[in-house]
Design a protein around this motif. Structure first.
Motif, short mmCIF file in Angstrom:
data_model
loop_
_atom_site.label_atom_id
_atom_site.label_comp_id
_atom_site.label_asym_id
_atom_site.label_seq_id
_atom_site.Cartn_x
_atom_site.Cartn_y
_atom_site.Cartn_z
N LEU A 148 0.81 -1.21 0.00
CA LEU A 148 0.00 0.00 0.00
C LEU A 148 0.85 1.27 0.00
CD1 LEU A 148 -2.82 -1.09 2.47
CD2 LEU A 148 -2.88 -1.07 -0.04
N VAL A 149 2.05 1.18 0.51
CA VAL A 149 2.96 2.33 0.44
C VAL A 149 3.27 2.64 -1.02
CG1 VAL A 149 5.28 3.18 0.97
CG2 VAL A 149 3.93 2.02 2.74
N HIS A 150 3.56 1.62 -1.79
CA HIS A 150 3.83 1.81 -3.22
C HIS A 150 2.59 2.33 -3.93
CE1 HIS A 150 5.65 1.34 -7.11
NE2 HIS A 150 4.75 0.44 -7.49
N TYR A 151 1.44 1.80 -3.57
CA TYR A 151 0.16 2.26 -4.14
C TYR A 151 0.01 3.77 -3.94
CZ TYR A 151 -4.99 2.46 -4.64
OH TYR A 151 -6.28 2.76 -5.02
N CYS A 152 0.28 4.23 -2.72
CA CYS A 152 0.16 5.66 -2.42
C CYS A 152 1.25 6.47 -3.12
CB CYS A 152 0.20 5.89 -0.92
SG CYS A 152 -1.31 5.38 -0.06
#
Length: 272
Positions: free
Chosen positions: A224-228
């Motif tokens: 989710l860090v990469h998603y953001c």
């Protein structure tokens, strides 16, 4: 500091009464709440007043990023479509009365959708929504027959030919539909109405996971860090909205669930 705004999708605390949902969302520290038409319509049918909902939102200082959802607009037959369109229009007008910027238009749920027809009907809905001040946004769902990826929703957005056309993102549905987060890099920030936010486990086969299998951010395996980071890279500064459908969470204190969810989203966003 995170560029995103944080919202709670009412499904996350589904069994909490409507006005309590609004109060809890504000008390937990969110800026917005996504409301479901079926709950609002039931509240009104039981004698509640729209003004009461509006006042509760105002008292809590909450925006309504979206209301959910418009059904059957794409899959309806030519004979059914006038009735379906009117139902969608009634919901769009209701959303506008509550100050919602967008309404979520769910995808075709059967195989072999006609994208030309879907784009034409979406444009009709969008034009009606612009007139009413609550714009439909195309959603993809990872577990429906064919409209399962960002690319599928983007196809409708682009084929509609309308500059105000938008889609809904969701990391669970990206994973469940077998798509890629990297497609976010192909989007323009103005094409995103909202991003739902959640996580997915790797202890169940991807192909079998459904809404109740979503988990809180950090309890799954999605990056989710990469998603953001991808959202930040394209300049998106809109809503992340916690959307879960878990009975175990519905049985807990809704304020605690909402607070933990917000903290989890903020942690992810701060690391992006």
């Amino acid at each position: 500091m995170s560029p995103f705004r944080f919202s709670l999708n009412a499904s996350t605390i589904r069994t909490t009464p409507l006005l309590d949902k609004i109060r809890v969302t504000a008390e937990a520290g969110y800026e917005g709440i996504e409301l479901w038409f079926d709950e609002v319509e039931q509240y009104l049918a039981e004698g509640g007043k729209l003004e009461t909902i509006s006042q509760a939102l105002k008292d809590g200082g909450l925006a309504v990023p979206t209301m959910i959802m418009l059904r059957d607009w794409w899959s309806a037959t030519e004979e059914e479509y006038p009735r379906v369109f009117q139902t969608c229009l009634d919901r769009i007008k209701l959303a506008s009365q509550l100050g919602a910027e967008y309404v979520i238009a769910c995808p075709h749920r059967d195989k072999n959708p006609d994208y030309e027809l879907g784009a034409k009907r979406y444009r009709e809905l969008l034009e009606a929504g612009i007139e009413a001040s609550a714009k439909p946004a195309v959603e993809f769902l990872g577990f429906v027959a064919d409209v399962t990826t960002i690319e599928d929703a983007l196809r409708i957005v682009e084929k509609s030919g309308h500059p105000a056309a938008t889609l809904v993102l969701d990391p669970f549905h990206v994973f469940r539909g077998g798509g890629s987060m990297e497609t976010i890099a192909q989007l323009k920030p103005e094409q995103i109405a909202i991003s739902h936010f959640n996580d997915a486990v790797d202890t169940l086969p991807r192909e079998t996971q459904m809404d109740p299998d979503r988990v809180l951010p950090g309890d799954g395996h999605l990056d989710l860090v990469h998603y953001c980071r991808l959202l930040k890279q394209i300049g998106y500064e809109g809503w992340l909205s916690l959307e879960l459908f878990r009975e175990d969470l519905w049985q807990q204190d809704p304020l605690q669930v909402a607070q933990v969810g917000l903290e989890r989203m903020q942690i992810v966003a701060e690391h992006a």
